[in-house]
Write an enzyme that holds these catalytic residues in place. Structure first.
Site, PDB file in Angstrom:
ATOM      1  CG  HIS A 317     -23.804   9.763  -9.372  1.00 30.76           C
ATOM      2  ND1 HIS A 317     -23.505   8.438  -9.567  1.00 30.76           N
ATOM      3  CD2 HIS A 317     -24.436  10.183 -10.508  1.00 30.76           C
ATOM      4  CE1 HIS A 317     -23.931   8.067 -10.757  1.00 30.76           C
ATOM      5  NE2 HIS A 317     -24.515   9.108 -11.358  1.00 30.76           N
ATOM      6  CB  CYS A 360     -19.876   6.126  -4.525  1.00 26.72           C
ATOM      7  SG  CYS A 360     -20.397   4.772  -5.596  1.00 26.72           S
TER       8      CYS A 360
END
Length: 465
Positions: A317, A360
């Protein structure tokens, strides 16, 4: 097929294997019909003479290869036996009819004798000599009657037994005939199945050939595009073996953040391509903050004097300028890069240091539509201020990165294009192709694009050793 040139082969190891059959007979056959379930095959040889020679050496073939061979003649000849048996039954029926006619004739004779006996009895009263003669004739006639009766019964019993035996033989012939018909039906079905499979294989081969041709044309187009736009005359040195260390960190499970489902296969994809390019690959899964930092510091302390390059792939992430550890701590990408800069790791000075980040870099979505799927995400700017670094991102700063149920598209395209073009093309050209592939993703709602940040001074080409 020519029946005289066909043989039945049984006893194949592990099923009717074409490769094993070709090894034994090489190119002596024209056609091979396989029955893997019963480890048997029907082989048509190039000539009846060759099939006869193989059949003549069946003992030697069984001893050397374990194959049992037989001809088709036993399966086909019973039809002639059926015709012969029908003819024999017909002849027996005619014989039985003749015997019955003879029996009727003898019964008629017996009736005549009985009448004559009655006549003799009426004449007995007229004369004694005639009576004695009549008695003598009567005894003889009785004896003849008994003999004829016994003979008729014996003949009838013999005929009945012979007829019963012929009927049993006829039933056996009919059973054999039914078995042969069933075998012929199975053979016909097997031929039809083989023909259908052959058609399907031809269609599949044609489809694969078309796909390969299309991929080849696309590769040629990319090579021409790269050759026209990139000068490959000034590359970094790539002569060491191994070429360098490739660190792969894949964080999938987290404490509070959502797990990155589908990311498990990305480690294997990257390991395979970097091992193929000559790197020593080191992989890590689900590292917390302390272990991630320690892993990079260990690389900074290591001696890379005998290496030409350093690679680090991080999948997790993320938010802008950061990636998350498995314990949900955001780590600056620049802090992870710092241990291998020229000051911290002198043995990597002047050598390319390549970082690829699948994470991301924000919460915004490329294009205007809202996003309701999984993404790795929150915002902070970053940039590298030292030469010889390359940073490849699966998205652009401030935006989410895509991940599917079977892995990240960025990782798939990166692995494939490095494998296809890494030994011959510059890294910057390959990453342009990755960006192009990301842009081609068929998604009606969202757009996907990767980005690159480079301070490389030369071309990076993983030339084959």
């Amino acid at each position: 097929m020519d029946p005289d040139a066909c043989l039945v082969m049984s006893g194949f190891p592990g099923g009717a294997s074409s490769s094993f059959f070709v090894h034994v007979f090489r190119n002596q056959t024209k056609r091979l019909v396989k029955f893997p379930e019963i480890r048997t095959a029907l082989a048509e040889f190039s000539s009846p003479q060759l099939a006869a020679r193989v059949l003549a050496n069946e003992g030697r073939l069984l001893k050397e290869t374990g194959l049992q061979v037989s001809s088709l003649e036993p399966l086909l000849s019973p039809k002639e036996d059926v015709t012969t048996q029908h003819s024999q039954v017909y002849q027996l029926q005619r014989q039985l009819k003749t015997v019955k006619q003879n029996l009727q004739s003898k019964e008629q004779q017996l009736q005549d004798v009985t009448k004559e006996k009655e006549c003799l009895k009426s004449a007995f009263s007229r004369e004694s000599e005639a009576k004695r003669s009549a008695l003598t004739k009567s005894r003889k006639l009785e004896e003849a009657k008994v003999h004829l009766k016994n003979q008729a019964e014996a003949d009838k019993k013999t005929i009945d037994e012979e007829l019963r035996r012929k009927e049993e033989q006829l039933q056996q012939v009919e059973t054999v005939n039914e078995s042969l018909q069933a075998a012929l039906r199975r053979e016909t079905e097997a031929k039809n199945i083989s023909f259908n499979l052959s058609q399907r294989l031809e269609e599949a081969n044609s489809h694969l050939k078309d796909e390969l041709e299309a991929e080849k044309r696309e590769n040629e187009r990319m090579r021409e595009q790269i050759s026209a736009t990139h000068d490959l005359s000034n590359p970094y040195e790539m002569s060491c073996d191994p070429r360098g260390v490739a660190v792969i960190i894949n964080n999938i499970r987290f404490e509070d953040m959502a797990d990155r489902e589908g990311a498990e296969g990305d480690t294997g994809r990257l390991r395979e391509v970097f091992e193929g390019l000559g790197f020593t690959v080191v992989t890590f899964t689900d590292l917390d903050h302390a272990k991630m930092v320690a892993a990079m510091k260990d690389q900074g302390k290591a001696d890379h004097s005998n290496h030409d390059c350093f690679v680090c792939c991080i999948m997790s992430h993320g938010t802008m300028g950061k990636v998350f550890s498995s314990d949900d701590v955001g780590i600056d990408i620049c802090e992870l890069i710092k241990p291998v800069n020229a000051m911290k790791c002198p043995s990597l000075k002047g050598k390319p240091k390549l970082f690829f980040i699948q994470a991301c870099q924000g919460e915004r979505i490329q294009r205007r539509e809202s996003f309701d799927g999984d993404y790795d995400a929150k915002p902070v700017p970053f940039i590298c201020h030292e030469a010889d670094f390359f940073l490849g991102l699966a998205t652009v700063p401030g935006y989410v990165a895509r991940r599917d149920g079977d892995g990240a598209p960025y990782v798939k395209h990166l692995a494939k294009l490095l494998r296809d073009f890494g030994p011959t093309h510059d890294l910057s050209a390959i990453m342009s192709m990755v960006c192009d592939k990301m842009n081609e993703i068929n998604d009606d709602k969202f757009g996907w694009i990767s980005s690159n940040h480079s301070t490389l001074r030369k071309n990076v080409i993983f030339k084959a050793k």
